[in-house]
Motif scaffolding. Sequence first.
Motif, short mmCIF file in Angstrom:
data_model
loop_
_atom_site.label_atom_id
_atom_site.label_comp_id
_atom_site.label_asym_id
_atom_site.label_seq_id
_atom_site.Cartn_x
_atom_site.Cartn_y
_atom_site.Cartn_z
N ALA A 182 -23.49 8.38 3.65
CA ALA A 182 -24.63 7.72 4.28
C ALA A 182 -25.95 8.35 3.83
CB ALA A 182 -24.49 7.80 5.81
N VAL A 183 -26.00 9.68 3.79
CA VAL A 183 -27.22 10.36 3.34
C VAL A 183 -27.50 10.02 1.88
CG1 VAL A 183 -28.29 12.60 2.90
CG2 VAL A 183 -27.01 12.23 5.01
N ASP A 184 -26.46 10.04 1.04
CA ASP A 184 -26.66 9.70 -0.38
C ASP A 184 -27.13 8.26 -0.54
OD1 ASP A 184 -25.85 12.24 -1.05
OD2 ASP A 184 -23.78 11.67 -1.52
N ALA A 200 -27.85 -2.75 0.39
CA ALA A 200 -26.55 -3.20 0.88
C ALA A 200 -25.61 -2.01 1.11
CB ALA A 200 -25.94 -4.18 -0.11
N LEU A 201 -25.62 -1.05 0.18
CA LEU A 201 -24.76 0.12 0.32
C LEU A 201 -25.19 0.97 1.51
CD1 LEU A 201 -22.48 1.85 -0.76
CD2 LEU A 201 -24.11 2.95 -2.31
N ALA A 202 -26.50 1.13 1.71
CA ALA A 202 -26.99 1.94 2.83
C ALA A 202 -26.63 1.30 4.17
CB ALA A 202 -28.50 2.12 2.71
N ARG A 203 -26.77 -0.02 4.25
CA ARG A 203 -26.40 -0.69 5.50
C ARG A 203 -24.92 -0.53 5.80
NH1 ARG A 203 -30.35 -4.53 3.77
NH2 ARG A 203 -28.76 -5.68 2.60
N PRO A 212 -20.88 0.23 10.57
CA PRO A 212 -19.56 0.36 11.21
C PRO A 212 -18.72 1.51 10.67
CG PRO A 212 -20.04 -1.94 10.69
CD PRO A 212 -21.10 -1.12 10.04
N ALA A 213 -18.82 1.78 9.38
CA ALA A 213 -18.01 2.85 8.80
C ALA A 213 -18.33 4.20 9.44
CB ALA A 213 -18.21 2.92 7.29
N LEU A 214 -19.63 4.48 9.59
CA LEU A 214 -20.03 5.75 10.19
C LEU A 214 -19.63 5.81 11.66
CD1 LEU A 214 -21.47 8.45 9.94
CD2 LEU A 214 -23.62 7.28 10.44
N GLU A 228 -33.65 7.49 7.98
CA GLU A 228 -32.35 7.04 8.44
C GLU A 228 -32.28 5.54 8.66
OE1 GLU A 228 -30.92 9.23 11.74
OE2 GLU A 228 -31.39 11.19 10.89
N SER A 229 -33.35 4.83 8.34
CA SER A 229 -33.37 3.38 8.51
C SER A 229 -33.24 2.70 7.16
CB SER A 229 -34.68 2.95 9.19
OG SER A 229 -34.76 1.54 9.25
#
Length: 386
Positions: free
Chosen positions: A359-361, A311-314, A319-321, A197-198
């Motif tokens: 987020a998981v993807d 970048a996409l994972a961050r 904030p979106a999550l 998750e990091s």
Amino acid sequence: MTLADAVAKAQQRAPAQQAADAALRAAEANTQVAAQLPNPSLSYEAENVMGSGRYAGFGGGERTLSLSVPLELGGKREARRKVASAEREAAVLTVAATRADVTQRATEAFIAAVGAAHRAEVARSGYDLAAKAAHAAGERVRAGKASPIEEQRADVVQINAQVKLDKAERALGVAHAILARITGSSLPLSLAASWFESSDLMPVIPAAAQSPFVAAAQAQVLAANARVDAARRDRIPDLTLTAGTRRYGDSPDRAAVVGISIPLPLFNPGAAALGKSRADYERALAERDAVAEEANDDLLRAETEVADAAALARAATGPALAASQEAARIARIGYAEGKFPQLELIDAERSLAETREVAVDALSALHLARARLARLRGSTTPIYKD
């Protein structure tokens, strides 16, 4: 099971790794074979025997005992040793490249299993929320605070959530089965991956001066070049020296026998073998160049993929999550108090589920991209240390 456990078990039992290790043992044995001298020959001959008259039986015959020693000319033995040494070096590099492949495969299977577990958790949470919403809608309808349409709509959402949960659990079962087969473990599996998750955790990816796959291809070029030299030297005929003693019939007389022989390269002068070895060398050169070009392109793409995925994972886990979680929390409270309509609750829950799935993807894509980059750099160790 940690990622390190999975990688270690996969390296121990992977058929490709076992084949590469066996090829290395064969190459090491071949270096000993190449250094050995040709065996001498011991011969015994009986002449003028089993005839008639004085040559009846074996008493009047001539008996010769001789020893023949082949002499290799033109440096054939040293050429064989160079070929065997080059092939051993190629086998060593092939073992390293294969180990990097096995490491990547085990890492990808582990990441897939962990990602499937997170997706199943998201689906399970979505189903629980849908079930609670359906129950709340039923209560509101029975209390006369909402129309039956709300209950029907909530039931549809719950059914869809159940379908999604079943699909996620089947995917989780498949991912665990694949990981269990790769590692030789028994089901069910319990996985430990605190790093999943990091998006900012720095992986262990060594910087390689040269791709192990390019190095292995270059070693094949050197081995092919050594075989060309060996084929050239094989065209030089060898000598065979013979020395022995001959006894004449029943007399005590003896005489020495000496001889020398050399093959005549009339039918097989070795030109075809030399031509084949040269063609193999040219093929190895072309394959090395192709591997080098592909490795450079793959490395450039992998580095870009890691940067994009990070970048996409961050963004997906930031904030979106947090905003989606807060919006869903407010919608649940407002709907329970009758302040928000059901459609707003459904929309907020759906948005939260989609954001969690994204987020998981994104995290899975980031870890997979890092695993591919580690393979291209020849890493044979886990990219994360638990």
